[in-house]
Design an enzyme around this catalytic site. Structure first.
Site, mmCIF file in Angstrom:
data_model
loop_
_atom_site.group_PDB
_atom_site.id
_atom_site.type_symbol
_atom_site.label_atom_id
_atom_site.label_comp_id
_atom_site.label_asym_id
_atom_site.label_seq_id
_atom_site.Cartn_x
_atom_site.Cartn_y
_atom_site.Cartn_z
ATOM 1 N N ASP A 50 0.724 -1.016 0.076
ATOM 2 C CA ASP A 50 0.105 -0.135 -0.104
ATOM 3 C C ASP A 50 1.001 1.230 -0.065
ATOM 4 O OD1 ASP A 50 -2.620 1.163 0.745
ATOM 5 O OD2 ASP A 50 -1.634 1.795 2.346
ATOM 6 N N GLU A 75 2.092 -0.337 -4.989
ATOM 7 C CA GLU A 75 1.027 0.600 -5.438
ATOM 8 C C GLU A 75 1.893 1.986 -5.565
ATOM 9 O OE1 GLU A 75 -3.302 2.337 -3.935
ATOM 10 O OE2 GLU A 75 -1.576 2.066 -2.572
#
Length: 700
Positions: free
Chosen positions: A345, A381
């Protein structure tokens, strides 16, 4: 239980039982004293760790073993203006804890300052222990029978399926009710069989590291459902355990059962920030252990936090011990939990130094040279909200990345907003961004939907977000969704609109699965799952997020269609090449790996690419093109993909291709249940329905 503490060792960090007792080791560069706190019900016993070696406090307690609840109290200066927030009145979670018990009870006592004043320079003397979860010493032993011969799924065969442990099983009729929403439930035979039957290879689970429910959500009777609020990087969250005292074992059993079905397990991990927030947040772990080491602080005002994550704080991956913690965590999940990969993330955060993002960051170097971590899938990401935060294509070799440009362009094309010249490079693994340093086509993780945003169904049912259930007056979530409701906002009985929506879903799924690169499917899209227009369901532990297994007829049809697409992808290796397709003529083999075709059946010319009225084109994949580094012709099927983003029929002339006499139709998204075998000779015209996609294979 003996309270006689011994010196112990400064490694490994955390609490480790050796069969006779437990060694405790905690890093802090700025603390003056550390106490280990043992809990027996409400009774707390504090024991000072006697040794301090290389900035690590450590000690050994005989007769302390698995099942023991514990925490730390850390002494040191409380000088927020210098970046130090030590407060021994606050019980702290071990950053290396393998298990947790209990939940955080929001109370002013869990803040290091007098929370009621709003002034973080004040010092709070209330004891937080009654309100804190506790760490648990564990027995790591587990019999991974049958795992020794397990082989990873090659990248070029990988199909990722993003889902949520609880949401997938909470309403599943074939999962025993007491196991629904748990690790054990996700490892049941009906779940494993469903995923295997669908054809995906790799399950990507939303965060399962121990996380905290935000106070402001609880006050609204909501929770942090997605889990992007980590407080423990080594422990599976007990909220998903059907047997909380054995949550670690239950998680391992889930992984073993998924592996037994041939499925990989990838974890979505959140190392970019923690649940402690900014200077006004609680003191739960890192902030009280060594705030100045664990977090990036403003250089000229270390009272305040750098907030490149948008969550209040940013983990300091410029500190060697913090890099070690993250790398230790990753290795632990691979070695002890048999995890097959990670999706990071806000991955750009991890590659930041004080001067910004760099692929030569300390963290990336640490991971890229690690002999264990380089054997698993690493997916970034590749963005954050800090300066220069958008880095799609900027990660080093060995990494794959979420490619949001694929999502945006595919959505725009199918709603008539993107020209063919924008979609073409996305269909060949976005080589314009990823084809460098020997990276492979699989580095582009393509997706059209993810947990954050509209589901596939909602992307073609809503123009606007409908997040009222989140309690933020519909102000949260993205407003620019690149969605199209096909004429009516929300559910409708209009048969023409329903038919268009179903075709558009098929178009998007086919675009995703037939493009080069690694496809990622959002769980539930295969049967048209809806969140009723909510594009930010992070706080919805409710039927908005849970999978509804009572499928409509359209849902059943879409599921069957998705299975067929995945099977075609698995069977047709030309659709999943590792080498980037460039369209350049190979004079040695006399072949082009990809040729772009116009509706007249000839190659696309420059004027076609520039013509905004051209909305229908083809992608011819020559199965003879070089497949590996060895210069020889391959023997794959030659295939033709035709995409019509125009609203009306287009007469498309079947192009010629070497070694064949015509084309056999495999997929027409306008006729999803059409029987295979229909053939079309070169030069014949096919009427391509408005907004539809075809896949054909060369008839020899």
């Amino acid at each position: 239980m003996s309270k006689a503490v011994e010196e112990g060792l400064p490694y490994p960090l955390g609490a480790h039982w050796d069969g006779n007792g437990t060694n405790f080791a905690l890093f802090s560069a700025n603390a003056t004293k550390v106490e280990i706190c043992l809990f027996d019900g409400d009774k707390e016993t504090r024991i000072e760790l006697p040794e301090y070696t290389d900035e690590i406090f450590h000690g050994y307690l005989p007769d302390v073993g698995p099942g023991q609840y514990y925490g730390y109290r850390v002494h040191g200066p409380y000088e927020p203006e210098k970046g130090h927030r030590f407060n021994p009145n606050k019980l702290l979670l071990d950053p290396y804890a393998r298990a947790h018990a209990g939940t955080l009870k929001w109370d002013p006592a869990v803040f290091g300052y007098k929370m009621e004043t709003g002034d973080d320079l004040t010092f709070d003397e209330r004891d937080s222990a009654p309100f804190m979860p506790k760490c648990v010493i564990v027995d790591q032993d587990f019999d991974w029978t049958g795992e020794a011969g397990r082989q990873p799924v090659p990248w070029d065969r990988t199909i990722v399926y993003e889902t949520h442990v609880k949401g997938f099983t909470k309403l599943h009729p074939d999962v025993p009710e007491k196991l629904r929403g748990t690790y054990a439930g996700f490892g049941t035979k009906p779940v494993v069989d469903y995923l295997v039957d669908l054809g995906i290879t790799s399950v990507e689970l939303l965060p399962v590291h121990t996380f905290i429910n935000d106070d402001y959500l609880l006050k609204k009777k909501l929770v942090n459902y997605w889990g992007y609020n980590t407080i423990g990087f080594f422990a599976p969250d007990p909220r998903y355990a059907s047997d909380v005292p054995n949550s670690l074992r239950e998680f391992k059993e889930m992984v073993a059962k998924l592996h037994a079905g041939g499925l990989e397990v990838i974890l979505d991990v959140v190392y970019n920030h923690t649940a402690e927030g900014n200077e006004l947040g609680p003191t739960l772990s890192f902030k009280g252990i060594d705030n100045a080491s664990y977090y990036r602080l403003m250089p000229d005002k270390p009272r305040y936090y750098i907030n490149d994550t948008g969550t209040g704080n940013t983990v300091n991956l410029s500190n060697a011990r913090v890099i070690q913690m993250v790398a230790d965590s990753l290795r632990y999940w691979v070695r002890e939990m048999h995890i097959d990969g990670f999706r990071f993330d806000l991955g750009t955060i991890l590659a930041r130094e004080v001067y910004g993002f760099t692929e030569q960051s300390g963290f990336l170097k640490a991971v890229d040279q690690d002999p264990l971590l380089t054997t698993v899938k690493l997916i970034a990401e590749p963005w954050d909200i800090g300066p220069g935060g958008y880095q799609v294509g900027g990660f080093p070799p060995g990494w794959a990345e979420w490619n949001d440009k694929f999502r945006d362009t595919a959505r725009d094309f199918w709603r008539g907003e993107a020209p063919v010249a924008e979609l073409a490079p996305r269909l060949v693994a976005s080589g314009d961004m990823f084809n460098h340093q020997g990276r492979r086509a699989w580095a582009s993780v393509n997706f059209v939907t993810a947990h954050d945003g509209f589901t596939l169904n909602d992307n073609f049912s809503y123009n606007e977000k409908h997040n009222e259930a989140n309690g933020e007056d519909n102000k949260d979530g993205h407003s620019h969704n690149r969605s199209w409701n096909c004429g009516v906002e929300g559910p409708t009985d209009d048969k023409d609109i329903i038919a268009l929506r179903e075709r558009q879903k098929r178009n998007m799924l086919a675009t995703l699965l037939f493009a080069q690169g690694t496809p990622m499917l959002l769980g539930g899209d295969e049967f048209g799952r809806t969140q009723k227009g909510n594009n930010n369901a992070y706080c919805q532990d409710s039927e908005i997020s849970w999978f509804d297994w009572k499928w409509t007829e359209d849902g059943k049809d879409l599921h069957a269609f998705t299975k067929r697409l995945i099977k075609l992808l698995a069977d047709c290796s030309v659709l999943r090449r590792s080498r980037f397709l460039t369209g350049e003529h190979d004079p040695h083999l006399d072949v082009r790996d990809v040729t772009w075709i116009n509706a007249n059946g000839g190659p696309m010319q420059e004027e076609h690419w520039k013509d905004g009225n051209v909305k229908c084109f083809g992608m011819l994949l020559d199965g003879r093109a070089q497949k590996t580094g060895i210069r020889k012709q391959a023997n794959d099927q030659t295939m033709l993909l035709i995409l019509n983003g125009f609203e009306g029929l287009v007469d498309f002339t079947m192009p010629e291709a070497f070694g064949g006499k015509g084309w056999e139709l495999l997929v027409d998204t306008n006729i999803p249940d059409a029987p295979g075998g229909q053939t079309f000779p070169f030069g014949e015209m096919y009427q391509v329905t408005g907004r539809s996609l075809l896949l054909l294979t060369l008839q020899k």
